[in-house]
Design a protein around this motif. Structure first.
Motif, PDB file in Angstrom:
ATOM      1  N   LEU A 125     -51.769 -52.117  71.946  1.00  0.00           N
ATOM      2  CA  LEU A 125     -51.323 -53.202  72.818  1.00  0.00           C
ATOM      3  C   LEU A 125     -50.997 -52.699  74.218  1.00  0.00           C
ATOM      4  O   LEU A 125     -51.072 -53.463  75.189  1.00  0.00           O
ATOM      5  CB  LEU A 125     -50.088 -53.883  72.209  1.00  0.00           C
ATOM      6  N   ILE A 149     -51.957 -59.631  67.514  1.00  0.00           N
ATOM      7  CA  ILE A 149     -51.302 -58.329  67.456  1.00  0.00           C
ATOM      8  C   ILE A 149     -51.056 -57.935  66.006  1.00  0.00           C
ATOM      9  O   ILE A 149     -50.507 -58.718  65.225  1.00  0.00           O
ATOM     10  CB  ILE A 149     -49.949 -58.370  68.204  1.00  0.00           C
ATOM     11  N   GLY A 150     -51.456 -56.715  65.669  1.00  0.00           N
ATOM     12  CA  GLY A 150     -51.197 -56.176  64.346  1.00  0.00           C
ATOM     13  C   GLY A 150     -50.397 -54.888  64.435  1.00  0.00           C
ATOM     14  O   GLY A 150     -50.544 -54.119  65.384  1.00  0.00           O
ATOM     15  N   LEU A 157     -43.670 -53.179  66.207  1.00  0.00           N
ATOM     16  CA  LEU A 157     -44.174 -54.131  67.190  1.00  0.00           C
ATOM     17  C   LEU A 157     -43.573 -53.828  68.563  1.00  0.00           C
ATOM     18  O   LEU A 157     -42.373 -53.613  68.683  1.00  0.00           O
ATOM     19  CB  LEU A 157     -43.824 -55.559  66.770  1.00  0.00           C
ATOM     20  N   ILE A 163     -43.271 -60.419  74.804  1.00  0.00           N
ATOM     21  CA  ILE A 163     -44.221 -61.184  74.004  1.00  0.00           C
ATOM     22  C   ILE A 163     -43.691 -62.583  73.720  1.00  0.00           C
ATOM     23  O   ILE A 163     -44.454 -63.564  73.712  1.00  0.00           O
ATOM     24  CB  ILE A 163     -44.550 -60.433  72.697  1.00  0.00           C
ATOM     25  N   VAL A 172     -50.040 -66.635  70.811  1.00  0.00           N
ATOM     26  CA  VAL A 172     -49.721 -65.279  70.367  1.00  0.00           C
ATOM     27  C   VAL A 172     -49.489 -65.294  68.859  1.00  0.00           C
ATOM     28  O   VAL A 172     -48.640 -66.038  68.358  1.00  0.00           O
ATOM     29  CB  VAL A 172     -48.475 -64.736  71.087  1.00  0.00           C
ATOM     30  N   THR A 174     -49.021 -62.681  65.382  1.00  0.00           N
ATOM     31  CA  THR A 174     -48.725 -61.311  64.959  1.00  0.00           C
ATOM     32  C   THR A 174     -48.820 -61.191  63.446  1.00  0.00           C
ATOM     33  O   THR A 174     -48.573 -62.150  62.707  1.00  0.00           O
ATOM     34  CB  THR A 174     -47.319 -60.877  65.414  1.00  0.00           C
ATOM     35  N   THR A 175     -49.147 -59.993  62.995  1.00  0.00           N
ATOM     36  CA  THR A 175     -49.203 -59.704  61.572  1.00  0.00           C
ATOM     37  C   THR A 175     -48.811 -58.251  61.355  1.00  0.00           C
ATOM     38  O   THR A 175     -48.955 -57.420  62.262  1.00  0.00           O
ATOM     39  CB  THR A 175     -50.611 -59.968  60.995  1.00  0.00           C
ATOM     40  N   VAL A 176     -48.304 -57.950  60.167  1.00  0.00           N
ATOM     41  CA  VAL A 176     -47.940 -56.573  59.825  1.00  0.00           C
ATOM     42  C   VAL A 176     -48.535 -56.218  58.469  1.00  0.00           C
ATOM     43  O   VAL A 176     -48.801 -57.091  57.639  1.00  0.00           O
ATOM     44  CB  VAL A 176     -46.405 -56.370  59.793  1.00  0.00           C
ATOM     45  N   TRP A 183     -38.858 -60.180  57.639  1.00  0.00           N
ATOM     46  CA  TRP A 183     -40.110 -60.632  58.263  1.00  0.00           C
ATOM     47  C   TRP A 183     -40.531 -61.990  57.721  1.00  0.00           C
ATOM     48  O   TRP A 183     -40.603 -62.196  56.513  1.00  0.00           O
ATOM     49  CB  TRP A 183     -41.213 -59.601  58.036  1.00  0.00           C
ATOM     50  N   VAL A 190     -55.293 -57.508  61.110  1.00  0.00           N
ATOM     51  CA  VAL A 190     -55.281 -58.376  62.284  1.00  0.00           C
ATOM     52  C   VAL A 190     -56.459 -59.340  62.303  1.00  0.00           C
ATOM     53  O   VAL A 190     -56.371 -60.435  62.903  1.00  0.00           O
ATOM     54  CB  VAL A 190     -55.237 -57.513  63.566  1.00  0.00           C
TER      55      VAL A 190
END
Length: 278
Positions: A125, A149-150, A157, A163, A172, A174-176, A183, A190
């Motif tokens: 990023l 975003i991953g 992050l 963000i 936007v 996001t994932t993890v 969470w 991603v």
């Protein structure tokens, strides 16, 4: 105090002293440092380019530019070795050597009139951050802005507060990979976020940075969804040492990434990334 002046005559191969004027911890092992020239400044960097940053008495490493503000440079550094650890430990007032900027940029203006898909994995990023800022500063020039975003865990992050501000203009997501108990977002790679992105495949441009398996998977999926490979640009990483296309350590097939990259069109990068030996 001497006012820094931009100098285009100074060879980029000679380190120029820069002073740390701000430091912000992003995660337990990652920090963003803002540098200001002590005397003459290097040429302005473009989003996607990198600089060689030297920790005196330790060594130098390439760092993508994660922020551009006139004569100031911002870099986000993660501790993975001795030199990156020394740079991560810098404090306000410390001095480093900087040379550059080097390499190719994202070339965002070429995407005028198209939807934008920005895909980042982990610290990938960082070099995409200036591109997102530029796109948000001129929303009339582009279509819909998607930032995907991953990260491995929620604690990895980056740029959390910034963000959250992006969400007012961009989509936007996001994932993890490994969530914790707090969470509440997406879990998975991603590429799974592409189903929720808003873009017209026939009029979109994509910018990708992260681990190479993620780059291959994301670019491949975007092409599968109908995006022209010519409109996909990726940022690649190799062992850059001289940054002047002489030592050959950053060679990727016919490319020397310090000169011909790090940002490369997907039509050029695709075949090279399929060769295991490269």
């Amino acid at each position: 105090m001497t006012t820094p002046e931009t100098s285009t005559a100074r060879p980029s191969t000679v380190p120029v002293p820069y002073r740390v004027v701000a430091r912000e911890a992003e995660t337990s092992d990652t920090a963003t440092i803002t540098l200001e020239p002590v005397r003459s400044a290097l040429q302005p960097a473009a989003p996607g380019q990198f600089a060689m940053v030297y920790a005196f008495g330790v060594g130098e490493i390439p760092l993508s530019v994660s922020g551009i503000d006139r004569h100031r440079l911002t870099h986000t550094v993660r501790t993975v070795g001795v030199t990156s650890g020394a740079l991560h430990a810098l404090r306000r007032g410390d001095t480093v050597g900087v040379r550059g900027p080097f390499g190719t940029g994202w070339e965002l203006p070429a995407a005028t009139g198209t939807d934008l898909i920005v895909v980042a994995g982990g610290i990938g990023l960082a070099p995409l951050r200036p591109l997102v800022r530029d796109a948000m500063a001129a929303p009339e020039r582009y279509g819909r802005l998607n930032v995907l975003i991953g990260a491995r865990t929620p604690h990895e992050l980056l740029y959390g507060e910034e963000i959250r501000g992006w969400r007012s203009t961009a989509r936007v997501l996001t994932t993890v990979d490994r969530p914790d108990q707090l969470w509440r977002g997406e879990v998975g790679v991603v590429t799974t976020l592409l189903d929720r992105a808003a873009f017209d495949p026939g009029a979109s441009s994509a910018f990708i940075c992260g681990p190479e398996p993620m780059i291959r998977a994301t670019a491949g999926e975007l092409v599968h969804r109908g995006i022209d490979p010519e409109r996909i640009r990726v940022s690649l990483e190799r062992n850059m040492q001289c940054a002047t296309a002489h030592c050959g350590h950053c060679q990727l097939g016919p490319l020397l990434l310090c000169r011909d990259g790090p940002v490369v069109g997907w039509t050029k990068a695709r075949s090279l990334l399929l060769v295991r030996e490269l």
